[in-house]
Scaffold this active site. Structure first.
Site, PDB file in Angstrom:
ATOM      1  N   GLY A  73       0.791  -1.047   0.125  1.00  0.00           N
ATOM      2  CA  GLY A  73      -0.021  -0.102   0.081  1.00  0.00           C
ATOM      3  C   GLY A  73       1.020   1.246  -0.034  1.00  0.00           C
ATOM      4  O   GLY A  73       0.589   2.395  -0.755  1.00  0.00           O
ATOM      5  N   GLN A 181      -7.963   1.347   3.815  1.00  0.00           N
ATOM      6  CA  GLN A 181      -8.658   0.805   4.821  1.00  0.00           C
ATOM      7  C   GLN A 181     -10.386   0.596   4.439  1.00  0.00           C
ATOM      8  O   GLN A 181     -11.017   0.037   5.325  1.00  0.00           O
ATOM      9  CB  GLN A 181      -8.835   1.856   6.184  1.00  0.00           C
ATOM     10  CG  GLN A 181      -7.658   1.766   6.870  1.00  0.00           C
ATOM     11  CD  GLN A 181      -7.209   0.757   7.685  1.00  0.00           C
ATOM     12  OE1 GLN A 181      -8.053  -0.118   8.118  1.00  0.00           O
ATOM     13  NE2 GLN A 181      -5.830   0.642   8.255  1.00  0.00           N
ATOM     14  N   SER A 201      -4.107  -2.305  -0.290  1.00  0.00           N
ATOM     15  CA  SER A 201      -3.195  -3.296   0.425  1.00  0.00           C
ATOM     16  C   SER A 201      -3.842  -4.481   0.715  1.00  0.00           C
ATOM     17  O   SER A 201      -4.719  -4.571   1.499  1.00  0.00           O
ATOM     18  CB  SER A 201      -2.414  -2.486   1.376  1.00  0.00           C
ATOM     19  OG  SER A 201      -1.536  -3.340   2.052  1.00  0.00           O
ATOM     20  N   THR A 239       9.753  -8.483 -11.456  1.00  0.00           N
ATOM     21  CA  THR A 239       8.981  -9.493 -11.717  1.00  0.00           C
ATOM     22  C   THR A 239       7.790  -9.813 -10.794  1.00  0.00           C
ATOM     23  O   THR A 239       7.770  -9.552  -9.748  1.00  0.00           O
ATOM     24  CB  THR A 239       9.789 -10.882 -11.515  1.00  0.00           C
ATOM     25  OG1 THR A 239      11.031 -10.704 -12.426  1.00  0.00           O
ATOM     26  CG2 THR A 239       9.138 -12.110 -11.955  1.00  0.00           C
ATOM     27  N   CYS A 328       2.222   2.446  13.255  1.00  0.00           N
ATOM     28  CA  CYS A 328       3.448   3.278  13.000  1.00  0.00           C
ATOM     29  C   CYS A 328       3.594   4.473  14.055  1.00  0.00           C
ATOM     30  O   CYS A 328       5.051   4.675  14.486  1.00  0.00           O
ATOM     31  CB  CYS A 328       3.359   3.848  11.610  1.00  0.00           C
ATOM     32  SG  CYS A 328       2.286   2.979  10.460  1.00  0.00           S
TER      33      CYS A 328
HETATM   34  C1  PLP Z   1      -1.676  -0.104   6.154  1.00  0.00           C
HETATM   35  C2  PLP Z   1      -1.701   1.339   5.347  1.00  0.00           C
HETATM   36  C3  PLP Z   1      -1.179   1.727   4.222  1.00  0.00           C
HETATM   37  C4  PLP Z   1       0.249   1.127   4.226  1.00  0.00           C
HETATM   38  O1  PLP Z   1       0.100  -0.140   3.403  1.00  0.00           O
HETATM   39  P1  PLP Z   1       1.326  -1.328   3.491  1.00  0.00           P
HETATM   40  O2  PLP Z   1       0.677  -2.318   2.687  1.00  0.00           O
HETATM   41  O3  PLP Z   1       1.394  -1.747   5.042  1.00  0.00           O
HETATM   42  O4  PLP Z   1       2.525  -0.570   3.060  1.00  0.00           O
HETATM   43  C5  PLP Z   1      -1.328   2.867   3.760  1.00  0.00           C
HETATM   44  N1  PLP Z   1      -2.560   3.584   4.106  1.00  0.00           N
HETATM   45  C6  PLP Z   1      -3.344   3.202   4.922  1.00  0.00           C
HETATM   46  C7  PLP Z   1      -4.527   4.076   5.215  1.00  0.00           C
HETATM   47  C8  PLP Z   1      -2.979   2.078   5.527  1.00  0.00           C
HETATM   48  O5  PLP Z   1      -4.010   1.851   6.739  1.00  0.00           O
END
Ligand code: PLP
Length: 399
Positions: A73, A181, A201, A239, A328
């Site tokens: 994501g 989300q 994601s 890839t 985070c």
């Molecule tokens: C978890 C999240 C991401 C990051 O996704 P990853 O696949 O963990 O890098 C980005 N934006 C939001 C709103 C998220 O909750």
């Protein structure tokens, strides 16, 4: 109880169906989708096309070739923002976003500021809502990109994305949304939403970690983030992670297929959790909206006179997995930027707890949290000198 997992906004467990969908691509169909001169490679290429088709269908994209797979994501967000900003630099250098975006968006915008871009970080209201009128007012002649998230990962606010998309379109500004989300928690129909780019994601909706997607509407100008080979129609080298993409496509299929009943069930459990906590703990505040603008699986509270980290530690000792702010943000001493943006003072933002349920959360687990949390909060408050003052004050008030 053990391993009561209430942190589904951080990541989700994979389901067996998703793992099963990935398995063929580790050993049998292990070929490189770019190797076209033998069957194993061609099989991989065909499988990849089917997965892309399935994702396009799940999201109702107009064209299959508007779906681009990424490594996460975060990568999708970085690509959308850096790629669109750089490709359209001759038109302007102004970007509009909000103060409550995920760090994948905020830190990317800050990086671009170091390289000559100007960024407007819009305020939100007390529930975390971005005002579409404020977006419109911020648009200038040199605005090239707007990025506003579909739903917030900390407090669950659902933003008025379709409305903002209309404004962006009227002003011919590219509009990106981080919908990480939102998937599995609300309907996402790309043609109805009207956005130009959308990130997701897999691991946030029971897919594997390390695989994401960026939808790029045909005609949107965007530079590469990752240069190299000609994969993803020359736009993203590397890839393809075939097994990961298979997992993403399957998880998305399942999320869309069962959306309505899943959402209804999660809303019921979420509201039971919120009510149970409010009824049993004084000096508590629910952060985020209390209506249909709240994600079905998110509950975020601030408990006055306690520290979020201490709550997490005591919950962990009782087998409950939760988070404070965002995954985070915890680990750093700064309070969550989202809680500050909705107007919470530092000391209240510090005492926050995010409980995010999943499709698999049971009523017994909800009851267990409602029973376990109140004594934890009161024990922590008993140790707080501030709370002692409050109790004294209350007594004085009564007399
Ligand atoms: C978890 C999240 C991401 C990051 O996704 P990853 O696949 O963990 O890098 C980005 N934006 C939001 C709103 C998220 O909750």
């Amino acid at each position: 109880m053990n391993n009561v997992y209430m942190d589904n906004n951080a990541t989700t467990c994979m389901t067996k169906e998703v793992v099963d969908a990935m398995m063929p691509y580790f050993i049998d169909t292990f070929g490189n989708a770019s190797s076209k001169f033998y069957g194993i490679g061609r099989n991989a290429e065909q499988a990849l096309y089917k997965m892309r088709e399935s994702v396009a269908k799940s999201l109702n994209a107009a064209k299959v070739n508007e779906i681009y797979f990424t490594g996460s994501g975060c990568e999708a967000d970085n690509w959308a923002i850096k790629g669109a900003a750089l490709a359209n630099r001759s038109k302007g250098n102004h970007i509009i976003t909000s103060k409550i975006e995920h760090h994948a968006v905020l830190n990317t915008c800050e990086y671009l500021e170091k390289h000559g871009f100007e960024v407007t970080y819009l305020d939100v209201d007390e529930y975390g809502i971005v005002d579409p009128a404020a977006v419109e007012a911020a648009i200038c002649d040199n605005t090239v990109l707007i990025s506003i998230m579909t739903a917030n990962n900390e407090i669950g606010t659902i933003e008025p994305i379709a409305e903002i998309a209309k404004i962006a379109k009227a002003h011919k500004v590219i509009f990106h949304t981080d919908a990480v989300q939102a998937i599995g928690h609300m309907k996402i129909d790309l043609q109805e939403l009207g956005v130009d780019m959308l990130s997701l994601s897999a691991h946030k909706f029971h897919g594997p970690k390390g695989v994401g997607m960026l939808y790029i509407r045909n005609g949107v100008r965007i530079d590469n983030l990752i240069h190299g080979g000609g994969q993803e129609r020359g736009k993203r080298a590397a890839t393809e992670n075939l097994a990961g993409i298979a997992g993403l496509a399957k998880a998305l299929e399942l999320a869309v297929e069962n959306l309505d009943e899943n959402v209804a069930a999660m809303i019921k459990k979420r509201d039971k959790l919120i009510k149970g906590i409010r009824d049993n703990i004084p000096y508590v505040r629910l952060n985020g909206p209390e209506d249909e603008r709240r994600l079905c699986n998110n509950a975020n509270f601030s408990f006055k006179y306690v520290e979020g980290e201490s709550i997490l530690m005591m919950l962990d000792m009782n087998g409950i997995c939760a988070s404070s702010g965002s995954a985070c943000a915890s680990g750093s001493l700064d309070p969550s930027h989202v809680l500050l943006a909705i107007g919470l003072p530092h000391e209240i933002a510090h005492g926050s707890l995010r409980l995010s349920i999943g499709e698999d959360t049971t009523d017994e687990e909800i009851d267990y949290v409602i029973k376990t949390l109140p004594p934890i909060i009161s024990r922590l408050r008993d140790m707080s000198p501030l709370y002692e003052e409050v109790l004294k004050g209350e007594k004085n008030n009564v007399q």
